[in-house]
Each structure stands twice: as structure tokens, then as C-alpha cells.
Design a protein around this motif. Structure first.
Motif, PDB file in Angstrom:
ATOM      1  N   HIS A 289      20.698  -8.690 -32.976  1.00 38.27           N
ATOM      2  CA  HIS A 289      21.723  -8.320 -32.004  1.00 38.27           C
ATOM      3  C   HIS A 289      22.434  -9.565 -31.495  1.00 38.27           C
ATOM      4  N   PRO A 290      23.546  -9.414 -30.804  1.00 41.91           N
ATOM      5  CA  PRO A 290      24.225 -10.580 -30.212  1.00 41.91           C
ATOM      6  C   PRO A 290      23.341 -11.279 -29.172  1.00 41.91           C
ATOM      7  N   SER A 291      23.726 -12.493 -28.857  1.00 42.74           N
ATOM      8  CA  SER A 291      23.028 -13.322 -27.860  1.00 42.74           C
ATOM      9  C   SER A 291      21.590 -13.620 -28.269  1.00 42.74           C
ATOM     10  N   ASN A 292      21.355 -13.774 -29.547  1.00 45.84           N
ATOM     11  CA  ASN A 292      20.033 -14.151 -30.071  1.00 45.84           C
ATOM     12  C   ASN A 292      18.943 -13.164 -29.685  1.00 45.84           C
ATOM     13  N   VAL A 293      19.285 -11.885 -29.665  1.00 48.98           N
ATOM     14  CA  VAL A 293      18.306 -10.829 -29.406  1.00 48.98           C
ATOM     15  C   VAL A 293      17.862 -10.234 -30.736  1.00 48.98           C
TER      16      VAL A 293
END
Length: 345
Positions: A304-308
Motif C-alpha cells: 500500500h502507499p506510505s510503506n504500508v
């Protein structure tokens, strides 16, 4: 809860302090060591309590079972159980503070043993002779050497537990924190030296009593009538016609005894405090190890975005509930490290 825990610590410290300050069985030991004896033993009682309690908040399986039990219906109680990490930190900080106090008091005791060496009570001395180097008591005895090593271990654990180190390098925190097992093993050995001793024959030799068979025979001839007049222990007034050395006269009243004081070391009590929680923690770690060997199937990995990173997995006999977290262990990354991750669904 914090007030109750704090009250128990204060009460235990004060009770132990008074015991060693006023207890007749510690009269001669207190004369030799002074307040260093009282402070060292009082701080040791607080350390025993918190070394016992500090293990309970890290028994995660037990806490999860108690929290999910139907008997714990109160929301406040469950919120209190959720603060287990905070209580663990409280006990750890208390151990550090009272360890400093305990070590400082024993440094004074080592000096007192050397300076106040008594030839009259040889069994009570920890030093071998008057003026012996106190460093020998710290590094050449089992209690002293184990105490020094425990201080080093505790220093590593405390410094590695600070927020700065945990954030910058979690590995240092994790590996040093596992030195607690070494700390507890050394703690068991630390109390087995039997350095501090108490008097066992209080009835035959009340503390501070006058022994005519020993003292008067060294300075004068003891009349035969005196031996018949006084039994092994009596509280009769001292005969007026018999000369008595000045230090032994107190308000024309004398306690007489004919036996020398006998001393013996305390039975180690620390293991009574920590053996239960330590065994409980070891059983839980074994249970968690056995449970962790059950296979886990990873069904998908989504970035996912933001290093998730989302990892979906399944495991037999496991039903996820809101608020739970799992401990992930990647052997290829580290053989000993495990990290908690919250379950979102």
C-alpha cells in the motif's frame, strides 16, 4: 492500583528497616554495620517484590486469557490489564532505583566490616582481619562478585531500554533485555553467600548482656558466691560489694549471661519471591514456542502507499478478534527476534 503498589513498597521497606534497626537478633550486627545494614536489607525487600512482579506483565498468554475470560466483565479491569506494559516499566524503574540504593549501602557495609572487625565475635565478621581491603569483599566473595556482575547486566538492560536506543536500534534493546535470565540466575547465587548473620540464642545471651565468666575472669578473681548467686541468665541487681567495670553498669541494673552469642546466616528467601513468576514465565515461553511451530499459510501480500504492507495469512485453530496482535518471527532475518503487529481484520 499504582497507589496500592506504592504503599506496599513503602510498607515493606519501612518494616524491614525497623526489623534490622530494632530487632534483638541483629543487635551485634547493627553495632558493627550501622544504618548500612538497615538500608541494604530494606532495599533488598523492595527488590525482591519488584523482581517478582516485573515478570507478570510480560506473560502475554496469561493476560490475554484473563482479559478474555467471562469472569472479567468490568471494562475498567480490562483497561487495567491493557496497561501491563506500563506496570512492567514501573517495576523496572523501581528495580534500578533501589539497586543503586542497595549497592551504595553494601559499599558502606564492606568498609564497616573492614574497620569494625571484632575479635570478640569472629563468626559475625565478613572480613578476615581489621583493615582488610574492602575490595576483596566485593570481588573475592560470591555475594560481592555476583552483585558486581548483576549491576553490569542491569546497567546494560536499563540503558538499552531507553526510547532513543529502542527507536534507533531495536536489536540492541531486544538482545540485552533477554539478559534478564542471567540476572535472575545470578540473583539466586547472590543470596547464597550467607554474609549477614543473626543471633540464634537470645534467651541464653540477651543482646548486650554481661558475661562474668568471660569478662571478670580476665580482670579479677571471681568469688565462688557470685557463681552460686547468679544462674545462666538473671535480671537481679548487681551486688554492691563486687567491683564491676564501668561500661557494664547501667542504672544499677545488670543483665547477666554465661553463654557466648551464636550466629548463623539467614536462609535464602529470594527464590521464594521469584521462583513462582519465573517458572510461570518459562512455562508460557515454552507454550508459545510449541504453538508457534504450527504452520501458517500466507495467502497474499499487498503493498500500500506510505510503506504500508498488508499480509494475509491463515492458521488452523486460530480466530482473529478486534484488538489482537500477532508476533511475527522471520528466521532468515533473525533467529531470536520477534515483533508484534496489530490485526486489522
Amino acid at each position: 492500583f499504582q497507589f496500592s503498589w506504592l504503599s506496599i513498597n513503602v510498607w515493606l521497606f519501612w518494616k524491614t528497616f525497623l526489623l534490622y534497626y530494632q530487632g534483638p537478633q541483629y543487635y551485634y550486627l547493627h553495632q558493627m554495620l550501622g544504618l548500612g545494614l538497615c538500608v541494604s536489607r530494606a532495599s533488598a525487600s523492595v527488590l525482591n517484590l519488584n523482581c517478582c512482579l516485573v515478570l507478570l506483565p510480560v506473560c502475554r498468554v496469561l493476560l490475554a486469557f484473563v482479559r478474555g475470560s467471562q469472569k472479567v466483565a468490568s471494562r475498567k479491569t480490562r483497561r487495567l490489564l491493557d496497561k501491563s506494559k506500563t506496570f512492567h516499566v514501573m517495576c523496572g524503574v523501581t528495580i534500578c532505583i533501589f539497586s543503586v540504593l542497595h549497592v551504595s549501602a553494601h559499599l558502606v557495609n564492606a568498609l564497616s566490616f573492614s574497620e569494625n572487625y571484632s575479635e570478640e565475635f569472629l563468626a559475625l565478621n565478613a572480613a578476615n582481619y581489621r583493615g582488610e581491603d574492602p575490595r576483596k569483599l566485593l570481588f573475592a566473595t560470591v555475594p560481592g562478585l555476583t552483585g558486581v556482575i548483576m549491576v553490569l547486566v542491569l546497567f546494560l538492560m536499563c540503558t538499552a531500554s531507553t526510547y532513543a536506543i529502542r527507536v534507533s536500534n531495536y536489536d540492541i534493546f531486544w538482545y540485552t533485555h533477554n539478559l534478564f535470565f542471567v540476572f535472575y540466575m545470578l540473583l539466586m547465587l547472590h543470596v547464597s553467600g550467607g554474609v549477614l548473620k543473626y543471633q540464634t540464642n537470645l534467651k541464653e545471651h540477651p543482646p548486650g548482656c554481661f558475661n562474668p565468666n568471660k569478662t571478670l575472669q580476665q580482670n579479677m578473681t571471681l568469688p565462688k558466691a557470685f557463681e552460686d548467686l547468679f544462674p545462666d541468665y538473671t535480671t537481679e541487681p548487681f551486688p554492691e560489694d563486687l567491683p564491676v567495670p564501668e561500661p557494664f553498669v547501667q542504672n544499677n541494673f545488670m543483665r547477666i549471661c554465661s553463654k557466648e552469642p551464636k550466629f548463623q546466616p539467614h536462609f535464602p528467601e529470594t527464590w521464594l519471591w521469584i521462583s513462582g513468576p519465573l517458572c510461570l514465565y518459562c512455562v508460557e515461553r515454552l507454550y508459545r514456542y510449541i504453538r508457534s511451530n504450527k504452520p501458517v499459510t500466507i495467502t497474499s501480500v499487498i503493498s500500500h502507499p506510505s510503506n504500508v504492507l498488508e499480509v494475509r495469512m491463515t492458521k488452523n485453530d486460530f480466530e482473529a478478534r478486534p484488538g489482537q496482535y500477532v508476533i511475527l518471527h522471520c528466521p532468515r532475518v533473525s533467529a531470536l527476534e520477534s515483533h508484534p503487529f496489530t490485526l486489522t481484520m
